[in-house]
Design a protein around this motif. Structure first.
Motif, mmCIF file in Angstrom:
data_model
loop_
_atom_site.group_PDB
_atom_site.id
_atom_site.type_symbol
_atom_site.label_atom_id
_atom_site.label_comp_id
_atom_site.label_asym_id
_atom_site.label_seq_id
_atom_site.Cartn_x
_atom_site.Cartn_y
_atom_site.Cartn_z
ATOM 1 N N GLU A 137 0.826 -1.209 0.000
ATOM 2 C CA GLU A 137 0.000 0.000 0.000
ATOM 3 C C GLU A 137 0.860 1.258 0.000
ATOM 4 O OE1 GLU A 137 -3.798 1.984 2.340
ATOM 5 O OE2 GLU A 137 -2.496 0.581 3.416
ATOM 6 N N LEU A 138 1.970 1.263 0.780
ATOM 7 C CA LEU A 138 2.857 2.428 0.796
ATOM 8 C C LEU A 138 3.457 2.689 -0.576
ATOM 9 C CD1 LEU A 138 4.682 1.796 4.196
ATOM 10 C CD2 LEU A 138 3.046 3.615 3.712
ATOM 11 N N LEU A 139 3.847 1.641 -1.262
ATOM 12 C CA LEU A 139 4.410 1.807 -2.610
ATOM 13 C C LEU A 139 3.364 2.328 -3.591
ATOM 14 C CD1 LEU A 139 6.680 -1.371 -2.857
ATOM 15 C CD2 LEU A 139 7.402 1.007 -2.529
ATOM 16 N N ARG A 140 2.127 1.860 -3.448
ATOM 17 C CA ARG A 140 1.055 2.370 -4.318
ATOM 18 C C ARG A 140 0.818 3.855 -4.066
ATOM 19 N NH1 ARG A 140 -1.390 -2.697 -3.314
ATOM 20 N NH2 ARG A 140 -2.581 -1.821 -1.570
ATOM 21 N N ILE A 141 0.787 4.225 -2.783
ATOM 22 C CA ILE A 141 0.574 5.638 -2.451
ATOM 23 C C ILE A 141 1.697 6.495 -3.021
ATOM 24 C CG2 ILE A 141 0.545 7.284 -0.527
ATOM 25 C CD1 ILE A 141 -0.868 5.097 1.127
ATOM 26 N N ARG A 142 2.943 6.045 -2.813
ATOM 27 C CA ARG A 142 4.077 6.839 -3.322
ATOM 28 C C ARG A 142 4.062 6.901 -4.839
ATOM 29 N NH1 ARG A 142 10.181 5.697 -1.348
ATOM 30 N NH2 ARG A 142 9.967 3.840 -2.665
ATOM 31 N N GLY A 143 3.718 5.783 -5.499
ATOM 32 C CA GLY A 143 3.677 5.788 -6.957
ATOM 33 C C GLY A 143 2.627 6.735 -7.497
ATOM 34 N N ARG A 144 1.440 6.750 -6.898
ATOM 35 C CA ARG A 144 0.379 7.651 -7.355
ATOM 36 C C ARG A 144 0.762 9.105 -7.117
ATOM 37 N NH1 ARG A 144 -4.590 5.537 -4.097
ATOM 38 N NH2 ARG A 144 -5.630 7.337 -5.044
ATOM 39 N N LEU A 145 1.376 9.363 -5.972
ATOM 40 C CA LEU A 145 1.782 10.737 -5.688
ATOM 41 C C LEU A 145 2.886 11.172 -6.642
ATOM 42 C CD1 LEU A 145 1.529 13.249 -3.926
ATOM 43 C CD2 LEU A 145 3.150 12.218 -2.329
ATOM 44 N N ARG A 146 3.853 10.288 -6.900
ATOM 45 C CA ARG A 146 4.928 10.618 -7.836
ATOM 46 C C ARG A 146 4.358 10.964 -9.214
ATOM 47 N NH1 ARG A 146 7.541 6.114 -7.616
ATOM 48 N NH2 ARG A 146 6.542 5.229 -9.450
ATOM 49 N N GLU A 147 3.424 10.156 -9.705
ATOM 50 C CA GLU A 147 2.822 10.421 -11.010
ATOM 51 C C GLU A 147 2.114 11.768 -11.019
ATOM 52 O OE1 GLU A 147 0.278 7.176 -11.953
ATOM 53 O OE2 GLU A 147 1.899 5.692 -11.929
ATOM 54 N N PHE A 174 9.992 6.944 3.154
ATOM 55 C CA PHE A 174 9.002 7.273 2.118
ATOM 56 C C PHE A 174 9.495 8.413 1.234
ATOM 57 C CE2 PHE A 174 5.305 9.367 0.343
ATOM 58 C CZ PHE A 174 4.434 8.322 0.037
ATOM 59 N N ASN A 175 10.032 9.458 1.864
ATOM 60 C CA ASN A 175 10.295 10.692 1.130
ATOM 61 C C ASN A 175 11.563 10.679 0.285
ATOM 62 O OD1 ASN A 175 8.066 12.378 1.647
ATOM 63 N ND2 ASN A 175 8.818 12.848 3.703
ATOM 64 N N LEU A 176 12.636 10.057 0.759
ATOM 65 C CA LEU A 176 13.895 10.164 0.025
ATOM 66 C C LEU A 176 13.813 9.522 -1.357
ATOM 67 C CD1 LEU A 176 16.475 9.626 2.904
ATOM 68 C CD2 LEU A 176 16.042 11.743 1.630
ATOM 69 N N GLY A 177 13.138 8.383 -1.473
ATOM 70 C CA GLY A 177 12.968 7.779 -2.783
ATOM 71 C C GLY A 177 12.127 8.647 -3.701
ATOM 72 N N LEU A 178 11.087 9.251 -3.147
ATOM 73 C CA LEU A 178 10.254 10.161 -3.924
ATOM 74 C C LEU A 178 11.048 11.389 -4.346
ATOM 75 C CD1 LEU A 178 7.467 10.962 -5.009
ATOM 76 C CD2 LEU A 178 6.903 11.805 -2.710
ATOM 77 N N GLU A 179 11.834 11.912 -3.434
ATOM 78 C CA GLU A 179 12.660 13.089 -3.743
ATOM 79 C C GLU A 179 13.664 12.779 -4.853
ATOM 80 O OE1 GLU A 179 12.243 14.640 0.861
ATOM 81 O OE2 GLU A 179 14.160 13.865 0.154
ATOM 82 N N ALA A 180 14.252 11.606 -4.812
ATOM 83 C CA ALA A 180 15.221 11.238 -5.849
ATOM 84 C C ALA A 180 14.565 11.224 -7.219
ATOM 85 C CB ALA A 180 15.827 9.875 -5.533
#
Length: 389
Positions: free
Chosen positions: A80-90, A108-114
């Motif tokens: 679920e965390l990966l789905r949330i991060r993926g949707r937010l990234r998109e 959660f944030n550092l991967g998204l930031e990268a």
């Protein structure tokens, strides 16, 4: 989930933020206020909590979805965390905000930031991971993910400068928010609490997963404190409606419903200031207790596997922020197998009876408070606007 995070074609900065738990929600709320002083038309969206929402922040999912702790617990929630991060990234890559600010929640944030930085979106991380305590090799990876790091503690910036990571020390916003000399008597009057009876604050954590471990432990500890002091009162601040409902269920399950407990919706600082001694789960709340100049017992429990993995990587002899920042054990820490109702109650009672120790703790925490004071939110806002250009 809103169809879009930001209002299409609206003038003004578009600032994306993710705050993963209650402490991040507080930092985010202060930061929104400071940024609006410079940019009144700015829009804020991403993932945030109730304080940020009260300032017009648009959240993609409830903040509680990210508030998971421990290796096993994270593994169970990982899909679920990966789905949330993926949707937010998109969504962020499609709408391209002027800057992204990850508030704590490094996993959660550092991967998204990268991912965002790679696509040309400036990224700021607010609250350094505890690289001075464990996994120092993270500094290089963090530098590849962030355009700028904002640090709360004075020992952190040299680690980033050494690695070539742009960094600003902003102090801790709680050090400016909390008065240097909190008034216990006035707070007890405000809460209609007796001045002469012992008052214990119990802070079992802001995450639902923390309550699973700490809630029953703190309820059993309260029973023993009440047996020693039948006139004792207990204050339990809870950050969200979900954790308040969960604590109610735990009170029923563990036969604590008749304890003289007053639950507070938020208002953790009020509970701390009014109390004689605080029992607190390790985390940002321990620093908040220190800034309120109250003695405390720090506790924490994890699954056996998570504790084994974490213990091997910790480089410091303490886990509580007050002890780490003071460089010595100012307040006791009872963790994992040592965290029993009997031992926690015994330490709480020892501290309650020792007025000399209480005065020593207050003096130590006053010095610590002064070292962390700065115009934190405004310094952070200026650094962020510098990144935006």
């Amino acid at each position: 989930m809103p169809e879009t995070l930001f209002t299409p074609n609206k003038a003004g900065l578009r600032i994306a933020m993710v705050a993963g738990e209650a402490s991040g929600d507080l930092l985010g709320a202060h930061l929104i206020d400071a940024l609006r002083q410079h940019c009144p038309d700015a829009e804020f969206a991403g993932i945030g909590g109730p304080r940020m929402l009260a300032r017009g922040f648009r959240t993609q999912v409830p903040q509680e979805k990210l508030a998971v702790r421990g290796y096993l617990e994270v593994l169970r929630s990982l899909p679920e965390l990966l789905r949330i991060r993926g949707r937010l990234r998109e969504a962020l890559l499609a709408e391209r905000p002027d800057v992204f600010i990850g508030i704590d929640a490094p996993d959660f944030n550092l991967g998204l930031e990268a991912a965002l930085k790679k696509q040309g979106i400036p990224t700021v991380h607010y609250v350094s991971p505890s690289v001075w305590a464990w996994r120092p090799e993270r500094v290089g990876r963090i530098g590849r993910s962030v355009s700028h790091m904002l640090c709360l503690f004075p020992m952190e910036p040299p680690l980033y400068r050494q690695a070539g990571v742009p960094v600003t020390f902003v102090g801790h916003p709680l050090a400016s928010e909390i008065p240097m000399q909190p008034d216990k008597r006035a707070m007890r009057e405000r809460l209609a609490l007796p001045q002469s009876s012992p008052v214990f604050a119990l802070l079992p954590g802001s995450r639902q997963s923390e309550l699973d471990y700490m809630g029953p432990l703190y309820i059993e500890t309260a029973k023993r404190l009440l047996a020693a002091h039948p006139d004792a009162q207990f204050l339990v601040p809870l950050a969200t409606r979900a954790t308040m409902d969960q604590f109610d269920r735990l009170l029923v399950k563990h036969k604590g419903w008749e304890l003289p407990i007053r639950k507070l919706f938020g208002h953790a600082q009020m509970a701390m200031i009014a109390s004689d001694v605080v029992l607190v789960t390790s985390g940002t709340a321990t620093l908040e207790v220190a800034l309120c100049k109250r003695p405390m017992v720090i506790s924490y429990k994890l699954s056996a596997l998570t504790y084994h993995l974490v213990k091997r990587k910790i480089r410091l002899p303490y886990v509580g922020l007050p002890n780490i920042l003071c460089g010595r054990q100012v307040v006791p820490e009872l963790l994992q197998h040592d965290a029993t109702p009997e031992r926690l109650a015994a330490e709480m009672l020892r501290i309650y009876e020792d007025k000399g120790y209480q005065a020593e703790v207050e003096a130590t925490f006053t010095t610590l408070h002064a070292s962390l004071q700065a115009d934190s939110a405004n310094l952070a806002a200026q650094a962020i606007l510098g990144v935006v250009g």
